[in-house]
Design a protein around this motif. Structure first.
Motif, PDB file in Angstrom:
ATOM      1  N   ASP A  92       0.725  -1.388   0.003  1.00  6.18           N
ATOM      2  CA  ASP A  92      -0.189  -0.028   0.364  1.00  6.18           C
ATOM      3  C   ASP A  92       0.604   1.989   0.061  1.00  6.18           C
ATOM      4  O   ASP A  92       1.514   1.358   1.014  1.00  6.18           O
ATOM      5  N   LEU A  93       0.351   2.504  -0.643  1.00  9.52           N
ATOM      6  CA  LEU A  93       1.669   3.140  -0.848  1.00  9.52           C
ATOM      7  C   LEU A  93       1.275   4.170  -0.282  1.00  9.52           C
ATOM      8  O   LEU A  93       2.218   4.273   0.266  1.00  9.52           O
ATOM      9  N   THR A  94       0.221   4.301   0.256  1.00  8.84           N
ATOM     10  CA  THR A  94       0.000   4.838   1.334  1.00  8.84           C
ATOM     11  C   THR A  94       0.948   5.109   2.761  1.00  8.84           C
ATOM     12  O   THR A  94       1.064   5.867   3.984  1.00  8.84           O
ATOM     13  N   MET A  95       1.018   3.469   2.977  1.00  4.32           N
ATOM     14  CA  MET A  95       1.544   2.684   4.040  1.00  4.32           C
ATOM     15  C   MET A  95       2.558   3.429   4.090  1.00  4.32           C
ATOM     16  O   MET A  95       3.651   3.336   5.167  1.00  4.32           O
ATOM     17  N   ILE A  96       3.141   3.286   2.718  1.00  5.04           N
ATOM     18  CA  ILE A  96       4.835   3.399   2.412  1.00  5.04           C
ATOM     19  C   ILE A  96       5.314   4.769   2.418  1.00  5.04           C
ATOM     20  O   ILE A  96       6.116   5.186   3.486  1.00  5.04           O
ATOM     21  N   ARG A  97       4.267   5.623   2.041  1.00  6.70           N
ATOM     22  CA  ARG A  97       4.839   7.407   2.653  1.00  6.70           C
ATOM     23  C   ARG A  97       4.459   7.435   4.169  1.00  6.70           C
ATOM     24  O   ARG A  97       5.510   8.317   4.500  1.00  6.70           O
ATOM     25  N   GLU A  98       3.572   7.238   4.954  1.00 10.25           N
ATOM     26  CA  GLU A  98       3.959   6.833   6.294  1.00 10.25           C
ATOM     27  C   GLU A  98       5.113   6.529   7.447  1.00 10.25           C
ATOM     28  O   GLU A  98       5.468   6.934   7.624  1.00 10.25           O
ATOM     29  N   GLY A  99       5.098   5.318   6.258  1.00 14.40           N
ATOM     30  CA  GLY A  99       6.247   4.797   7.102  1.00 14.40           C
ATOM     31  C   GLY A  99       7.741   5.620   6.562  1.00 14.40           C
ATOM     32  O   GLY A  99       8.402   6.009   7.253  1.00 14.40           O
ATOM     33  N   VAL A 100       8.181   6.789   5.512  1.00 13.00           N
ATOM     34  CA  VAL A 100       9.373   7.222   5.401  1.00 13.00           C
ATOM     35  C   VAL A 100       8.485   8.212   6.253  1.00 13.00           C
ATOM     36  O   VAL A 100       9.660   8.744   6.490  1.00 13.00           O
ATOM     37  N   ALA A 101       7.190   9.074   6.642  1.00 12.77           N
ATOM     38  CA  ALA A 101       7.251  10.279   7.287  1.00 12.77           C
ATOM     39  C   ALA A 101       7.957   9.851   8.724  1.00 12.77           C
ATOM     40  O   ALA A 101       8.419  10.867   9.865  1.00 12.77           O
ATOM     41  N   LEU A 102       7.864   8.336   9.144  1.00 14.76           N
ATOM     42  CA  LEU A 102       8.634   8.196  10.324  1.00 14.76           C
ATOM     43  C   LEU A 102       9.665   7.418  10.853  1.00 14.76           C
ATOM     44  O   LEU A 102       9.302   6.883  11.758  1.00 14.76           O
ATOM     45  N   GLY A 103       9.865   7.381   9.416  1.00 14.39           N
ATOM     46  CA  GLY A 103      11.671   7.450   9.254  1.00 14.39           C
ATOM     47  C   GLY A 103      12.228   5.969   9.258  1.00 14.39           C
ATOM     48  O   GLY A 103      13.291   6.033   8.941  1.00 14.39           O
ATOM     49  N   VAL A 104      11.322   5.477   8.353  1.00 10.64           N
ATOM     50  CA  VAL A 104      11.326   4.640   7.495  1.00 10.64           C
ATOM     51  C   VAL A 104      12.057   4.571   6.203  1.00 10.64           C
ATOM     52  O   VAL A 104      11.886   5.602   5.678  1.00 10.64           O
ATOM     53  N   VAL A 105      13.358   4.399   6.809  1.00 10.01           N
ATOM     54  CA  VAL A 105      14.451   3.874   4.959  1.00 10.01           C
ATOM     55  C   VAL A 105      14.664   3.493   4.650  1.00 10.01           C
ATOM     56  O   VAL A 105      15.905   3.992   2.750  1.00 10.01           O
ATOM     57  N   GLN A 106      14.191   2.212   4.839  1.00 10.51           N
ATOM     58  CA  GLN A 106      14.117   1.267   3.728  1.00 10.51           C
ATOM     59  C   GLN A 106      12.846   0.561   3.679  1.00 10.51           C
ATOM     60  O   GLN A 106      12.274   0.472   4.722  1.00 10.51           O
TER      61      GLN A 106
END
Length: 239
Positions: A92-106
């Motif tokens: 889910d690209l929305t979930m991926i975007r939320e992860g990036v905002a929370l500091g997911v680097v990969q």
């Protein structure tokens, strides 16, 4: 510098596989494993309180007691700054975007190979070494180069001709669900709605990449049938 990694994964077999992968990459060590959001939060807080925090979390986004992103929100609210690799089947690209905002680097999609995770871990180590060396960037190009270290270079799919990633993911999920009982090609075909030859091609690919093992299952009469069991970890392509 040795980077400490905590694996957060609800499937114990996959958690063991991910931990094994991490332990095989020079410069990394496994700080522990957790199989739920509550267990992970408790372990990370306890470790930080003892001065034994971690550098990186391999985080499954689907945990039995809540979302991995919810765990990450709780960690950030509590002042934790660990970097995160989302290791998940979530597309889910929305979930991926939320992860990036929370500091997911990969964001590493399951199933994956040791080579895939190793490459990203080594890139992460290079990024950390560069960032911690200090100094200032002298140009935009230098900033771009530093950040690009985290991003794996795009490569063509390593799947054999005729195999698709979505179907491979379905076969992988079904094999994992079968646990120690495993599957024959006929059983996989019936469960997935494909023919036996197609199912066997996917199962053999999983054997080739190290995700599954093939055994002989002997019945009452007739020739033995190949039986496939999940070993954990990887599988999208490449050794």
């Amino acid at each position: 510098m040795t980077l400490r990694v905590r694996v957060v994964e609800d499937d114990p077999v996959a958690a063991d596989a991910h931990a094994l992968y991490v332990s095989r990459v020079p410069g990394f060590e496994v700080a522990g494993k957790a199989h739920s959001r509550a267990e992970a939060l408790r372990a990370l807080e306890d470790a930080a309180g003892r001065g034994g925090g971690v550098d990186l979390i391999l985080l499954d986004l689907y945990l039995p007691d809540g979302s991995g992103l919810d765990l990450l929100r709780a960690l950030r609210a509590a002042g934790h700054s660990e970097d995160v690799f989302a290791v998940t089947s979530a597309r889910d690209l929305t979930m991926i975007r939320e992860g990036v905002a929370l500091g997911v680097v990969q964001h590493v999609l399951k199933p994956f190979t040791f080579r895939t995770l190793s490459d990203r871990l080594l890139r992460y180590a290079d990024f950390r070494a560069t960032a911690e060396a200090g100094g200032e960037a002298v140009s935009q190009d230098e900033v771009d180069r530093t950040l690009s270290v985290l991003r794996a270079a795009p490569t063509a799919s390593a799947l054999p001709k005729g195999l698709s990633s979505p179907t491979l993911a379905r076969v992988t999920d079904r094999l994992r669900e079968a646990a120690r009982e495993g599957l024959t090609a006929s059983e996989a075909a019936a469960a997935l709605g494909v023919n036996r030859i197609t199912a066997r091609r996917y199962l053999e690919h999983l054997v080739t990449t190290g995700s599954a093992e093939r055994r002989q299952r002997y019945g009452q009469v007739g020739r033995p049938e190949h039986h496939y069991l999940w070993r954990g970890g990887p599988a999208s392509g490449g050794p």
